[in-house]
Write an enzyme that holds these catalytic residues in place. Structure first.
Site, PDB file in Angstrom:
ATOM      1  N   GLU A  33       0.975  -1.126   0.071  1.00  0.00           N
ATOM      2  CA  GLU A  33      -0.010   0.038   0.126  1.00  0.00           C
ATOM      3  C   GLU A  33       0.771   1.267   0.118  1.00  0.00           C
ATOM      4  O   GLU A  33       2.013   1.122   0.395  1.00  0.00           O
ATOM      5  CB  GLU A  33      -0.776  -0.042   1.240  1.00  0.00           C
ATOM      6  CG  GLU A  33      -0.238  -0.103   2.481  1.00  0.00           C
ATOM      7  CD  GLU A  33      -1.091  -0.142   3.735  1.00  0.00           C
ATOM      8  OE1 GLU A  33      -2.422  -0.359   3.680  1.00  0.00           O
ATOM      9  OE2 GLU A  33      -0.558   0.111   4.998  1.00  0.00           O
ATOM     10  N   HIS A  60      -6.205   2.706   6.347  1.00  0.00           N
ATOM     11  CA  HIS A  60      -5.069   2.194   7.200  1.00  0.00           C
ATOM     12  C   HIS A  60      -4.587   3.717   7.419  1.00  0.00           C
ATOM     13  O   HIS A  60      -3.933   4.293   6.224  1.00  0.00           O
ATOM     14  CB  HIS A  60      -4.436   1.595   6.298  1.00  0.00           C
ATOM     15  CG  HIS A  60      -4.600   0.035   6.461  1.00  0.00           C
ATOM     16  ND1 HIS A  60      -4.177  -0.968   5.522  1.00  0.00           N
ATOM     17  CD2 HIS A  60      -5.491  -0.675   7.177  1.00  0.00           C
ATOM     18  CE1 HIS A  60      -4.431  -2.020   5.663  1.00  0.00           C
ATOM     19  NE2 HIS A  60      -5.550  -2.047   6.595  1.00  0.00           N
TER      20      HIS A  60
END
Lengths: 364, 289
Positions: free
Chosen positions: B210, B247
């Site tokens: 990510e 996140h």
């Protein structure tokens, strides 16, 4: 969460760290017992107040009343003030910068210090910044505090006071588990060392545990979703996306964009998947953003598809809805959703392309 | 073979009798994962509803069961103490399932773990799973069977999707490891790539990354040297900058940390890089055969 300046300063005071004398104004009342000239400072949870006109120096009560009226109605980056902080003004001899934060790459605490404060840290040239990493198991060491002043022209007495303040600031940073503690500027006056401003970022989980915080004039979509216990982001496209996890959410956004769609909002429902009532609150909030379509994407191992499906059918109203429903109790969930007229599939790609089609139809 | 977690692992759950701990105790017991005990202070000497022995302290659990793995699912503000207790008690591998652990707490226990050579997955990790051998987390038999793919992921929910896609092309996994979605996590891609590289049964490794941080970037030089193929998907290439997209770990702090940059770096190192989830099965087939 970013604390307001006055909330940050309250913490400083608790730790015996010197701040200017001040008074918090929550209505339009004039400050009492503070000597003019005064600084009137808009309490908004964002930076750049000075440049936006949110900080005024006033010479007397007349000026104060006028400035108060103006600042109270001044939006700064979309925020109206929660209150106005009136503070004594001080004669500044030198402005310094100090901050404590976490260095993600080194997995250590980071202390930044500069003897040319008052401007954004990004604007201070590198050779004027001392950066020290602190071993979190050992804490800030005396030799490190001494090192801040190598080649410094600050006299012994204020230096001693600043050192004592650095120790207190570090203690505050550690004990409150702050994400950021930034004092800019830290000022040397004729008699004192004072924290003129305070930027404090508190862990979300600790922020919401503390009920003594000032109410904000309004909350952004992000803040409102945080307060409900999930992460939400408002964007400007068509589809409101709600997923069972953050990673899945970002992957869904990639899929939506690659197929030519766009995103109005995204919420990672992960932390709430066991709580139907809370999920309904979140979905209602997203519905208020008037997306052209809803797209729900979830795959549950532990939680039930039925709880999510019930939350969906009770809240989406007339907004066209596509659902990728997979995992525990998916058959029961499918029935519920189909009765409501939602498009339901177990296939990720099909759900995304259907949501894009629904959004396109809704837009005509 | 599997890496790290296998049939000889001896797993305990810290927070065994809590709401989340109960769910995992039941699942691990039903899935015949080598769960040997759990810790709930004050309830030592009893067993939980699924017959799992409860201990007051990790140290006691380690002494009587020889535990080497701990699955931690205590409330976020209790995690720091639980991790340090696990390390002091003799645990070698820790999965922190709890979400919302203060970063300052993570900095402290990650430092301590590194000193004591303890490997930590998380905080905010869905766990480690070696199909047919051991499950220290969310994943289970129903999702994926034993096979030849190794998976290293930042995200649990994304991992379910990927194993599901692998299943659709009749592939299984040696081990699936979730590093955790928080900004500061213990174990990284590089450590696990080396383990998978040594493992005879693992034929291909999938990396799910990510934006934010440099864990994927640090793995690139090793990917270049490896003989085994690597398929990589970095989510969030369309994520707006400066927004916290679920996140906290996915927050970009410099240009090198964007999804686009990471994709380019991994591609240059020889990884098969895909742009969407649905491209993964094809890329895996191409890389494997």
């Amino acid at each position: 969460m970013n604390l307001l300046e006055c909330e940050g300063k309250k913490l400083l005071k608790e730790y015996g760290i010197a701040i200017p004398q001040g008074q918090l104004i929550t209505g339009r009342e004039l400050p009492q017992g503070l000597p003019y000239p005064l600084a009137l400072k808009s309490q908004v949870p964002v930076g750049g107040r000075g440049k936006a006109g949110g900080i005024r120096i006033v010479k007397d009560a007349g000026e104060a009343a006028k400035a108060l009226e103006e600042i109270c109605n001044l939006r700064i980056k979309g925020h109206l003030p929660s209150a106005i902080l009136a503070e004594e003004t001080v004669e500044i001899r030198q402005e310094l910068y100090i901050s404590f934060t976490i260095d993600r790459k080194e997995k250590k605490e980071l202390l930044l210090f500069s003897q040319s404060g008052g401007m954004d840290i990004e604007e201070i040239s590198r050779e004027h910044i001392v950066a020290l990493t602190i071993n979190p198991l050992l804490g800030l060491q005396e030799y490190q505090i001494n090192r801040l002043f190598f080649g410094s022209s600050i006299a012994d007495e204020p230096k001693k006071q600043i050192k004592a303040m650095v120790r207190k600031l570090y203690r505050l940073f550690k004990e409150k588990k702050l994400e950021l503690l930034e004092i800019n500027p830290l000022v040397i006056t004729a008699a004192d060392i004072l924290c003129l401003d305070a930027k404090v970022v508190l862990e979300d989980i600790l922020y919401y545990l503390d009920s003594s915080r000032l109410p904000r004039a309004q909350y952004s979509f992000e803040e409102t979703t945080h307060a409900l216990g999930v992460n939400g982001v408002e964007l400007s496209g068509d589809i409101a996306l709600i997923t069972s996890g953050a990673g899945l959410g970002l992957a869904t956004i990639d899929e939506i964009m690659s197929l030519g769609g766009s995103v109005r909002a995204f919420v990672d429902m992960g932390p709430l998947v066991h709580h139907k009532e809370e999920m309904m609150k979140v979905i209602r909030l997203v519905a208020d953003l008037k997306p052209k379509a809803f797209l729900f994407v979830y795959f549950f191992q532990v939680a039930s598809c039925v709880a999510m499906a019930e939350a969906i059918v009770n809240t989406v109203g007339d907004i066209p809805t596509a659902v990728r429903s997979r995992g525990r109790e998916e058959a029961e969930a499918k029935m519920l959703l189909e009765q409501k007229g939602c498009y339901v599939t177990t296939n990720f790609h099909d759900a995304v392309s259907n949501a894009i089609a629904l959004a396109a139809k809704g837009g005509m | 073979m599997a890496i790290l977690a296998h049939e000889k692992s001896r797993i305990i759950i810290q927070g065994l009798t809590g709401k989340v701990g109960r769910i995992f105790s039941q699942r691990m017991t039903e899935n015949k994962t080598p769960l040997v005990g759990g810790v709930t202070p004050g309830r030592g000497g009893t067993t939980d509803d699924f017959g799992v022995p409860v201990f007051n302290l990790v140290e006691e659990a380690c002494r009587s069961t020889g535990a080497d793995w701990s699955f931690i699912c205590v409330p976020p503000l209790a995690v720091r103490d639980a991790v340090i207790e696990a390390i002091d008690g003799g645990i070698k591998y820790i999965v922190i399932y709890s979400e919302g652990v203060p970063v300052q707490d993570a900095v402290v226990f990650l430092h301590y773990a590194a000193q004591k050579n303890v490997l930590i997955f998380g905080p905010n990790s869905a766990g480690v799973y070696s199909p047919g051998k051991a499950s220290v987390g969310d994943l289970n038999e129903y999702l994926i069977s034993p096979g030849n793919v190794g998976i290293i992921s930042k995200s649990g929910t994304l991992t379910y999707e990927v194993v599901d896609l692998l299943k659709s092309i009749n592939l299984g996994a040696t081990t699936v490891a979730c590093l955790g979605g928080d900004p500061l996590v213990g174990c990284d891609y590089l450590t696990l790539l080396k383990e998978f590289d040594k493992d005879d049964e693992t034929k291909l490794i999938i990396i799910l990354g990510e934006p934010g941080g440099d864990l994927e970037i640090k793995a690139a030089p090793y990917i270049k040297e490896m003989s085994k193929p690597v398929v990589a998907y970095i989510i969030g290439q369309n994520a707006p900058e400066g927004k916290k997209m679920g996140h906290a770990g996915a927050l970009v702090s410099n240009k090198e940390e964007t999804a686009e940059s990471k994709k380019a770096i991994l591609a240059a190192a020889g990884a098969h890089v895909v742009s969407t989830l649905t491209q993964i099965p094809k890329a895996v087939k191409q890389a494997m055969y």
